[in-house]
Design a protein around this motif. Structure first.
Motif, PDB file in Angstrom:
ATOM      1  N   GLN A 426       1.010  -1.015  -0.083  1.00  0.00           N
ATOM      2  CA  GLN A 426      -0.009  -0.075   0.101  1.00  0.00           C
ATOM      3  C   GLN A 426       0.645   1.230   0.341  1.00  0.00           C
ATOM      4  N   ARG A 427       1.835   0.867  -0.598  1.00  0.00           N
ATOM      5  CA  ARG A 427       3.034   2.688  -0.764  1.00  0.00           C
ATOM      6  C   ARG A 427       3.279   2.821  -2.081  1.00  0.00           C
ATOM      7  N   TYR A 428       2.736   2.242  -3.386  1.00  0.00           N
ATOM      8  CA  TYR A 428       3.166   2.442  -4.732  1.00  0.00           C
ATOM      9  C   TYR A 428       1.579   3.181  -5.236  1.00  0.00           C
ATOM     10  N   GLY A 429       2.503   3.977  -6.159  1.00  0.00           N
ATOM     11  CA  GLY A 429       1.437   4.841  -7.255  1.00  0.00           C
ATOM     12  C   GLY A 429       0.850   3.583  -8.103  1.00  0.00           C
ATOM     13  N   ALA A 430       0.013   4.227  -9.190  1.00  0.00           N
ATOM     14  CA  ALA A 430      -0.550   3.796 -10.374  1.00  0.00           C
ATOM     15  C   ALA A 430       0.266   2.284 -11.526  1.00  0.00           C
ATOM     16  N   ALA A 431       0.862   3.701 -11.820  1.00  0.00           N
ATOM     17  CA  ALA A 431       1.881   2.367 -12.866  1.00  0.00           C
ATOM     18  C   ALA A 431       2.392   1.682 -11.898  1.00  0.00           C
ATOM     19  N   HIS A 432       3.569   1.254 -11.062  1.00  0.00           N
ATOM     20  CA  HIS A 432       3.632   0.736 -10.452  1.00  0.00           C
ATOM     21  C   HIS A 432       2.845  -0.584 -10.309  1.00  0.00           C
ATOM     22  N   ILE A 433       1.674  -0.379  -9.783  1.00  0.00           N
ATOM     23  CA  ILE A 433       0.517  -1.132  -9.316  1.00  0.00           C
ATOM     24  C   ILE A 433       0.377  -1.707 -11.044  1.00  0.00           C
ATOM     25  N   ILE A 434       0.036  -1.209 -12.030  1.00  0.00           N
ATOM     26  CA  ILE A 434      -0.781  -1.799 -13.369  1.00  0.00           C
ATOM     27  C   ILE A 434       0.695  -2.791 -13.822  1.00  0.00           C
ATOM     28  N   LYS A 440       4.348  -7.177 -16.125  1.00  0.00           N
ATOM     29  CA  LYS A 440       5.869  -6.479 -16.800  1.00  0.00           C
ATOM     30  C   LYS A 440       6.728  -6.337 -16.029  1.00  0.00           C
ATOM     31  N   ALA A 441       7.779  -6.966 -16.403  1.00  0.00           N
ATOM     32  CA  ALA A 441       9.188  -7.306 -14.497  1.00  0.00           C
ATOM     33  C   ALA A 441       9.962  -5.974 -15.471  1.00  0.00           C
ATOM     34  N   THR A 442      10.322  -4.744 -14.417  1.00  0.00           N
ATOM     35  CA  THR A 442      10.606  -3.074 -15.026  1.00  0.00           C
ATOM     36  C   THR A 442      11.775  -3.703 -13.769  1.00  0.00           C
ATOM     37  N   PRO A 443      12.580  -3.056 -14.081  1.00  0.00           N
ATOM     38  CA  PRO A 443      13.899  -2.917 -12.727  1.00  0.00           C
ATOM     39  C   PRO A 443      13.000  -2.883 -11.812  1.00  0.00           C
ATOM     40  N   LYS A 444      12.387  -1.961 -11.298  1.00  0.00           N
ATOM     41  CA  LYS A 444      11.148  -1.499 -10.152  1.00  0.00           C
ATOM     42  C   LYS A 444      10.771  -2.791  -9.422  1.00  0.00           C
ATOM     43  N   VAL A 445      10.113  -3.616 -10.305  1.00  0.00           N
ATOM     44  CA  VAL A 445       9.080  -4.874 -10.202  1.00  0.00           C
ATOM     45  C   VAL A 445      10.158  -5.733 -10.073  1.00  0.00           C
ATOM     46  N   VAL A 446      10.985  -6.233 -10.020  1.00  0.00           N
ATOM     47  CA  VAL A 446      11.603  -6.939  -9.920  1.00  0.00           C
ATOM     48  C   VAL A 446      13.098  -6.906  -8.504  1.00  0.00           C
ATOM     49  N   HIS A 450       8.514  -8.158  -6.264  1.00  0.00           N
ATOM     50  CA  HIS A 450       7.089  -7.640  -6.592  1.00  0.00           C
ATOM     51  C   HIS A 450       6.755  -8.727  -8.559  1.00  0.00           C
ATOM     52  N   ASP A 451       7.296  -9.675  -8.466  1.00  0.00           N
ATOM     53  CA  ASP A 451       7.124 -10.177  -9.794  1.00  0.00           C
ATOM     54  C   ASP A 451       7.312 -11.502  -9.015  1.00  0.00           C
ATOM     55  N   LYS A 452       7.361 -11.912  -7.832  1.00  0.00           N
ATOM     56  CA  LYS A 452       7.194 -13.213  -6.906  1.00  0.00           C
ATOM     57  C   LYS A 452       5.565 -13.347  -7.072  1.00  0.00           C
ATOM     58  N   LEU A 453       5.482 -11.555  -6.539  1.00  0.00           N
ATOM     59  CA  LEU A 453       3.171 -11.726  -6.151  1.00  0.00           C
ATOM     60  C   LEU A 453       2.908 -12.223  -6.675  1.00  0.00           C
TER      61      LEU A 453
END
Length: 605
Positions: A426-434, A440-446, A450-453
């Motif tokens: 509950q601390r990320y903006g819309a772009a990261h949640i989408i 989409k395995a972006t560097p921030k997601v990896v 969050h690619d493991k969620l």
């Protein structure tokens, strides 16, 4: 047989001074009440004829009407327009020399003025108070009365001291007027101005000539340019932006696209601001790109569109700003491009301000109401009017009515999004949640694993644009909140959706805007090239007279009056005086010139 105006001085003044054949709505009742010495609070939309409600009683009562007006530009425009009608009007403000002010004061004392416009700061000083006590005063009109409200977007602390009028001049009627006031603001106006005994007149807030449209941001500059090119080529308009930098960049870009655009914001030199405002008010087809520093009191009737490139602060602000379009009653547009980031930015501004918690709570509630309007799947006008306490039926003239959105059961996508927001902290903006939802395995997601969620990639069947829309709808419906840093957070209202106890219906993003939604009634529709030629000749005549008189073109005759000349083709002064907007003074001053244009055109046919 005597006409009604023979026995009604107010109607006679309306017809022969202002050129209108009849009062509209509550105008007659308000004029009569104030003329007889009663206090009044008047809520009437922009373009509804508020000024007549105090101007006519001031002309009919003994003495001079004192009008408290918050902006120098507003009082100067109104005084100039009144002088065109033969009304003895003047103003006192900081632009005048001591000698100029003294001359006007002598006119007031000698009973040579019908109306005097004064800024609240000037009215409160001792010299002005002594002047008023030595003069015959017909009434006090407090214009833009919502400025008294600390919750409002135009708060002026000087307005709170205007109770002095009631205390020092208890026998003189007061009329307070505003175009925007919800119930809380109305109550504050009554309390702060000591209007507990005043009669309240509330006109419909509906502006049926304005078409409301909200589009999802997707290259907003390109969207704006398409909107102007399609509907308003060569028209006067106002474009609101949140920052000064964006104002200047947008104006420069529009000029590069061949559109006559000027910037306006509080950071510009005062002389530059004044020059740009004068060029906008007096010119044809100028587009003003501005912050909210521009607009209150602008009396230009032929603004054909108001566009917002950023989300305004509240529905009151939006209503007042869009209300600057179409004051002449002709078809106009209110267009807004809106995205989730706008809402995040507004929320950040509220949370980071130094305002007390109580003020912040009110501002949050106002922002939520604006989000509800922006995301409403039903008639825009219904939502807007309901906010001001007025019920209506679907208007048939907003984007939602013209092309009703397709809705679908979004309960599963809602559960996927809400679960993703919860699992990611509950601390990320819309772009990261989408990015997580569509896999989409972006560097921030990896980096954040969050690619493991378990929800990673669960929403890949929904297009990214649809997810953006859904998240906005979740926020607007109260399922999600936004932290001061832009992070999405679960709210209590989301629990029934997460548990599958309720269905969440959502708007589906359209693949492309249908052509029916893009069309708008044009300001002037011509039946033939011959009519178009006469219209151009009438406008040229008006332009020449305006330059000769050094006044804005609309002060000669407005577009609505020229349209009547085009349609009815009066061939005598007796016929021309029957047109709305043609009073005795204007008939004498300009009637023959326009008659010559019409007669000359008819002879050439």
């Amino acid at each position: 047989m005597n006409s009604p105006e023979t026995h009604d001085p107010a109607l006679h003044t309306l017809r022969h001074t202002f050129g209108y054949p009849a009062f509209r709505g509550e105008q007659a009742a308000i004029v009569g009440h104030v003329q007889q010495g009663g206090d009044a609070l008047v809520l009437m939309p922009t373009g509804g004829g508020k000024s007549l409600c105090f101007q006519i009683p001031a002309l009919l009562r003994d003495g001079c009407g004192i009008v408290i007006s918050p902006l120098i530009a507003l009082m100067q425009d109104q005084v100039q327009a009144l002088c065109q009608l033969g009304v003895r009007a003047a103003y006192l403000n900081s632009t005048q020399s001591f000698d100029e002010s003294s001359a006007i004061e002598r006119q007031l004392l000698a009973g040579e003025l019908d109306l005097l416009y004064v800024a609240p700061e000037r009215l409160l000083n001792g010299r002005c108070q002594a002047l008023l006590e030595s003069s015959r005063i017909a009434l006090f009109a407090i214009d833009e009365a919502h400025c008294v409200s600390q919750w409002g977007h135009d708060f002026r602390p000087e307005y709170r001291q205007l109770t002095i009028l009631h205390e020092r001049f208890p026998q003189i009627p007061r009329i307070a007027l505003t175009a925007t006031a919800d119930e809380a603001t109305r109550a504050e106006i009554i309390e702060r101005l000591a209007l507990e005994e005043a009669r309240i007149f509330i006109s419909s807030f509906d502006r049926p000539n304005i078409r409301y449209t909200v589009v999802e941001k997707d290259n907003p500059r390109k969207q704006l340019l398409k909107f102007i090119r399609t509907h308003h080529e060569g028209d006067a308009g106002i474009i609101y932006c949140l920052s000064r930098k964006k104002v200047e960049e947008t104006a420069a870009w529009l000029r590069s696209e061949g559109i006559s655009a000027l910037p306006y914001h509080a950071g510009l030199d005062a002389a530059v601001r004044a020059d740009h405002q004068t060029r906008f008010v007096r010119g044809d087809g100028i587009v003003m790109t501005a912050t909210i520093a521009f607009g209150m009191g602008i009396d230009k009737p032929d603004v054909r569109f108001v566009a917002h490139l950023d989300l305004p602060k509240s529905l009151e602000a939006y209503y007042q700003e869009t209300g600057r379009a179409g004051r002449d009653g002709l078809p106009s547009n209110a267009w807004m491009a809106y995205g989730l980031q706008d809402m995040v930015l507004q929320r950040e501004m509220i949370e980071q301000s130094q305002a007390p918690d109580e003020v912040k709570r009110v501002e949050r509630r106002k922002l939520e109401a604006l989000l509800g309007y922006s995301e409403a799947p039903a008639c825009r006008r219904e939502v807007l009017l309901r906010y001001f306490g007025e019920e209506s039926t679907p208007c048939g003239n907003c984007d939602m009515c013209l092309t009703p959105p397709e809705t679908f059961d979004a309960s599963l996508p809602a559960q996927q999004a809400l679960s993703t927001i919860y699992r990611s902290g509950q601390r990320y903006g819309a772009a990261h949640i989408i990015d997580i939802l569509i896999g989409k395995a972006t560097p921030k997601v990896v980096e954040r694993a969050h690619d493991k969620l378990s929800t990673f990639g669960l929403g890949k069947t929904q297009p990214e644009a649809q997810w953006n829309s859904l998240l906005r709808q979740f926020v607007a419906q109260g399922l999600l909140g936004v932290s001061e840093f832009g992070g999405l957070m679960l709210q209590d209202a989301c629990r029934p959706v997460l548990r599958g106890e309720t269905t969440f219906m959502a708007k589906r993003v359209r693949a492309a805007a249908p052509k029916a939604a893009a069309s708008v009634r044009r300001e002037i529709e011509f039946e033939s090239d011959e009519a178009r030629t006469l219209w151009a000749a009438l406008r040229q005549c008006r332009r020449d007279l305006a330059e000769e008189q050094n006044v804005p073109a609309y002060m000669i005759f407005g577009d609505a009056t020229l349209k009547q000349m085009l349609d009815k083709r009066p061939m005598s002064l007796d016929a021309m005086i029957e047109l709305s907007g043609v009073g005795d003074r204007k008939l004498d001053a300009y009637g023959s010139q326009f008659l010559d244009v019409i007669q000359g055109h008819q002879r050439r046919l």
